[in-house]
Structure formats: C-alpha cells, structure tokens
Motif scaffolding. Sequence first.
Motif, PDB file in Angstrom:
ATOM      1  N   CYS A 226      31.728   9.039  68.749  1.00 48.90           N
ATOM      2  CA  CYS A 226      30.379   9.588  68.594  1.00 48.90           C
ATOM      3  C   CYS A 226      30.023   9.913  67.141  1.00 48.90           C
ATOM      4  CB  CYS A 226      30.224  10.844  69.452  1.00 48.90           C
ATOM      5  SG  CYS A 226      30.285  10.539  71.230  1.00 48.90           S
TER       6      CYS A 226
ATOM      7  N   ALA B  80      29.384  14.185  72.248  1.00 51.90           N
ATOM      8  CA  ALA B  80      28.033  13.636  72.377  1.00 51.90           C
ATOM      9  C   ALA B  80      26.978  14.694  72.065  1.00 51.90           C
ATOM     10  CB  ALA B  80      27.829  13.072  73.774  1.00 51.90           C
TER      11      ALA B  80
ATOM     12  N   ILE C  66      17.223   5.830  71.512  1.00 49.25           N
ATOM     13  CA  ILE C  66      18.547   5.572  72.070  1.00 49.25           C
ATOM     14  C   ILE C  66      18.423   4.427  73.074  1.00 49.25           C
ATOM     15  CG2 ILE C  66      20.481   6.502  73.394  1.00 49.25           C
ATOM     16  CD1 ILE C  66      19.584   9.302  72.515  1.00 49.25           C
TER      17      ILE C  66
ATOM     18  N   ALA D 130      23.244   4.486  75.027  1.00 50.53           N
ATOM     19  CA  ALA D 130      23.519   5.143  76.304  1.00 50.53           C
ATOM     20  C   ALA D 130      24.215   4.237  77.310  1.00 50.53           C
ATOM     21  CB  ALA D 130      22.228   5.691  76.909  1.00 50.53           C
TER      22      ALA D 130
ATOM     23  N   VAL E  34      16.575  15.274  75.052  1.00 49.37           N
ATOM     24  CA  VAL E  34      17.649  14.312  74.803  1.00 49.37           C
ATOM     25  C   VAL E  34      18.757  14.331  75.858  1.00 49.37           C
ATOM     26  CG1 VAL E  34      19.430  13.593  73.144  1.00 49.37           C
ATOM     27  CG2 VAL E  34      17.199  14.365  72.325  1.00 49.37           C
ATOM     28  N   ASN E  35      19.099  15.501  76.376  1.00 53.21           N
ATOM     29  CA  ASN E  35      20.260  15.563  77.274  1.00 53.21           C
ATOM     30  C   ASN E  35      20.118  14.674  78.515  1.00 53.21           C
ATOM     31  OD1 ASN E  35      22.932  16.768  77.788  1.00 53.21           O
ATOM     32  ND2 ASN E  35      21.924  17.636  79.592  1.00 53.21           N
TER      33      ASN E  35
ATOM     34  N   ASN F 198      27.036   7.640  75.163  1.00 54.55           N
ATOM     35  CA  ASN F 198      27.103   7.747  73.713  1.00 54.55           C
ATOM     36  C   ASN F 198      25.693   7.849  73.126  1.00 54.55           C
ATOM     37  OD1 ASN F 198      27.469   6.973  70.848  1.00 54.55           O
ATOM     38  ND2 ASN F 198      29.556   6.486  71.506  1.00 54.55           N
ATOM     39  N   PRO F 199      25.418   8.809  72.250  1.00 53.78           N
ATOM     40  CA  PRO F 199      24.065   8.951  71.686  1.00 53.78           C
ATOM     41  C   PRO F 199      23.613   7.752  70.850  1.00 53.78           C
ATOM     42  CG  PRO F 199      25.348  10.947  71.339  1.00 53.78           C
ATOM     43  CD  PRO F 199      26.311   9.910  71.836  1.00 53.78           C
TER      44      PRO F 199
ATOM     45  N   GLN G 291      19.141  11.793  78.668  1.00 53.80           N
ATOM     46  CA  GLN G 291      19.496  10.426  78.288  1.00 53.80           C
ATOM     47  C   GLN G 291      21.000  10.218  78.128  1.00 53.80           C
ATOM     48  OE1 GLN G 291      16.762   8.664  75.186  1.00 53.80           O
ATOM     49  NE2 GLN G 291      16.133  10.799  74.989  1.00 53.80           N
ATOM     50  N   ILE G 292      21.748  11.319  77.852  1.00 55.23           N
ATOM     51  CA  ILE G 292      23.181  11.165  77.595  1.00 55.23           C
ATOM     52  C   ILE G 292      24.065  12.026  78.500  1.00 55.23           C
ATOM     53  CG2 ILE G 292      22.835  10.435  75.209  1.00 55.23           C
ATOM     54  CD1 ILE G 292      23.591  13.293  74.351  1.00 55.23           C
TER      55      ILE G 292
ATOM     56  N   ALA H  92      24.300  14.307  69.003  1.00 56.43           N
ATOM     57  CA  ALA H  92      22.879  14.290  69.362  1.00 56.43           C
ATOM     58  C   ALA H  92      22.158  15.559  68.926  1.00 56.43           C
ATOM     59  CB  ALA H  92      22.730  14.097  70.864  1.00 56.43           C
TER      60      ALA H  92
ATOM     61  N   LEU I 239      17.786   9.255  67.619  1.00 61.11           N
ATOM     62  CA  LEU I 239      17.586   9.932  68.894  1.00 61.11           C
ATOM     63  C   LEU I 239      16.227   9.664  69.512  1.00 61.11           C
ATOM     64  CD1 LEU I 239      19.264  13.341  67.997  1.00 61.11           C
ATOM     65  CD2 LEU I 239      20.254  11.423  69.248  1.00 61.11           C
TER      66      LEU I 239
END
Length: 509
Positions: free
Chosen positions: A189, A163, A477, A150, A39-40, A146-147, A42-43, A167, A474
């Motif tokens: 968030c 964030a 996103i 994006a 995930v990280n 922003n989760p 992406q944000i 997330a 998630l």
Amino acid sequence: MTASELVALPAKEVLKRFKQKTLTPSDYLTACLSHIEQVNPQINALTAMDSDAAVKAAELATMRYAKGQPIGPLDGLPIGVKDLQDTKGLLTTHGSQRGRAYVPDADMPLVARLRAAGAIVLAKTNVPEMGAGGNSRNPVWGATANPFDANKLAGGSSGGSAAALAANLLPMCTGSDTGGSLRLPAALCGVPGYRPSVDVIAHPTRPVGWSGISVLGPMVRTIDDLLLMLDICQNADANDPLSIPAKAGRFGDITPRDLSGLRVGYSEDFGGAAVDQGIRETFKARVAHLAPHVKACVAVDMNLGDMDRVFDILRAESFVAAFDKGVQDTPEDFGPHIIENVELGQTFSLADRAWAHLEQTRILRKFNALMTEFDVILMPTVPVSPFEWTTSHPEMIDGTKMDIYYRWLALTYRGSLMGGPSITLPAGRDHHDMPFGLQLLGAVRGDEALLSIAKSVETLFAASPETARPVPDLQNIPPTQTDLRAFVTHPPIFKTDQGDESLALSTAV
C-alpha cells in the motif's frame, strides 16, 4: 487548506497544529469522518466504528487544548486499531464468525497505552480470519482492497491498517507481525511498516509467551510518526516474559544516520526465496539509487539455514496452542487456513520442535556474525506485485510452486526468525505501477540504529520522483469488479457480549 489536504497531514503535523490552536481535534475528526464516508466504501479498510464516542472525545480534547492542557502526546488524534486487538467497548471480531458479537470489556495493553496518551480509538481495521494469511478478507467484514487499485489486495494481516493509512482515512494505526503482517501490507500500500525487536512492545496476548516470532508494532505514513508512536508503545508487561521496561525518549531522540559511512549488504531473494523477475529489477534499481551515497554496497548470501521449515514448525506450534481445542470442538467455526495450520502442527513431533529451536538458534548466530560486517541488509519486501484480492495467494512465483498458502511471504517471515528489527519503506512503484517496498533488516536489538538509517533513506528517496512514497489518486481509484463483501457469510452483530476467551490472542500471518 482543503479537507483532502488536511487528512493527508502526518500525525506530528496534526498534533503540532492542535497545540498551536490553528486546528482543533473536533475539526480534524470531522474532516476524517467525511473522508472515511467517501473513500472507505471503495476499499473496506475500516470495520467497526464508534463515531459518536469519538466526536465526544474530540470535543473534550478541543477544550483541553484551548486551556493548554492536553492529557498526552496524542491527545485528540483519531487512530485505527487492528481487529485482532481488543478495544474496550468496541466490536473486536478477529475476522471470525466466533467473534462477530464480541465486545471486550478492556483494552489490550498496547491500545491502553495509546488511549492513555490521548489517542481516540475511532475504528477497527480489517484482517484475515484470525490473522491467518497475507490477504485481508474474512467472513465477517469481507475484503480490503488496495487504494491504488480496488481490484488488488492490500495484504495482510494488517491490511486494513495499511490501506487506511495510504488512503488518508486515519493518521496512525496499530499492527502486528509474525511472518510479515506489518511489512507486507505496508509495502503493498506504499507506507512504512515496522517490526520492532521482540522485547520492545509487550505482547501479553501472544499464544506462546516464550516464542518471539509474533510482535506488535506501529503503522504510519512517515518515520517521524513511527518514532512518536513507538516511543509511546514501548513497555514491559509481566505477562510477556520477553518484554523489557520502557526507556523514556528512547525513540524520540533518534537522528538521521550519515549515509556516507554506511555498510550495506543486499539480497534479491533472502537466500533463494522465489521472487518475480520484475520485482528483482525494481529492487536492483533501488539499490543502484542508494549505492553512490553509502560507503559500501555488497551482495550477500542470506542462506542462513533451513528457514522455511523452522518457520513452519514455530508457526504451527502457535496455531495448535491457540486453536486446537476450538477446531476439534467446532470445526465449522473456522476457515480452511486455520484448520490447515492446526493440522500441520499435529504432524510435528517433539523431536521436530527441538530441531526447530536448535536451527533457529544457529540461524540467529549466523545472522549475528553477518551483522558484524554490515550496518543494514536490504531486500525486497514482497516477491510479487499486488494481485487480485479475489485470489487467496499466488500459487506460483517465477516458476516455483508455493507448497503452502503463506510461502509467498518468505522474504518477510525468514527475517522474523532472528527476533531483531526490520522495516519496509515505500520506494516508488514497481513494474506494474503499484507500490514497491524496500525492506531493511537491522542487528538484533539494534532498533535505534535501524530507525536512524531508515530516516536517512526515507529522506534520500523522497527527493526523487522515481523512489518517493507513491500516493494513490483517491478521486479515481479503479473500482473493484467484485463486491468487497462477497465473502461475508457471517456479518457482525452489534451488541455487547462477553465473547469467548479464546479470542484474547493476536495471531498474525
């Protein structure tokens, strides 16, 4: 339980399972690291990380729990630390090219207390350059998205922390707040963000030690987790003359307030700040949801004085104290927001400063008088729905031009002037289907009372889909249309370096 369900657990639940030996710190950290890897990117909430050291620390914590000997209330819990706050042995850039190789040789006191309680410092969380602004993007790490979308900003200056929590990258993060740095990104968030009274958490790296507009605070996903973290972080420090000694269990024993006797005041705009009409309508709906459950719910006039000019002067004063020499010597090392704040400070006179402190005192006394009639004041946290992170700040809100880049934070920075507690609670979604934050202001030094109210409001709002804390999807996103690292001009240098003393500060917003 799936890995995605595991990382979504509140911190207190994770710690409970550690003690019950149904979950180990090593297994939990493995789940977090896997989730962060997915995930990280992406944000871009987490910046510098030390996974190897965290894995070793989690193994030691796992062995301690097996023996029934945890070293503290947070033993084995991975956390994120705002990149304005020094972490021993872990790159701390302050989002500035001046700090892109800075590895502190000691933790700041807040971090030291969390580490002593057993927390594992896994990662730093992204910020604006030197914490200046409500959009967490900088030339070292790029922007945090922003989760929920994006393409939208996460806020600032604790945007990476907010964030990361939303997330489910980490269960607990640190923040700091001058004009809204905890509350603004938390609201955008969809997580709680708490600005404690100025005396609760020692802030010995504050540029102007006798000025209380800048504070440190916790960021989490639930009020119970907030109370746990706050009870650990409360402390005094001789280098912060405003701090007071910790009282064991001060925040651990807080119970929910009976809403039926609550006297609520509310304001849509904190004395005339510009607020988008859609946000006003969402706020009014939240007030209407709360009103039947309390004793009184009354509109109040929050025009307490010339709050904007006071904040301009006090904030500029701290920027001059922190950055004037650096800007004069090497202006090329600083972005436009830092330079703009220093230049603004240089336009003020001693007479302006004296006026600001007098007016701040008058504002405080008017607020104190108001709080004899009410237990809590409600208002929106942010005047607009999250906008594109490629935009520094809104230039216009509801037909009002923003005369300086941080003016859109008036709903939060006006509350900073009194030195008392304020919290933002996630309260469903706004008119654009993005998180909406409800801000609660308490009486000066009324932290326990405000947090008791917050627990009850959180429970009430959680019972309705319209007002419950929103959760991002998630797995889907909306991807950003612009590379989050497009603003990187001076990428980090991963080497040990003593850095510059001027970085030992935590200016925020």
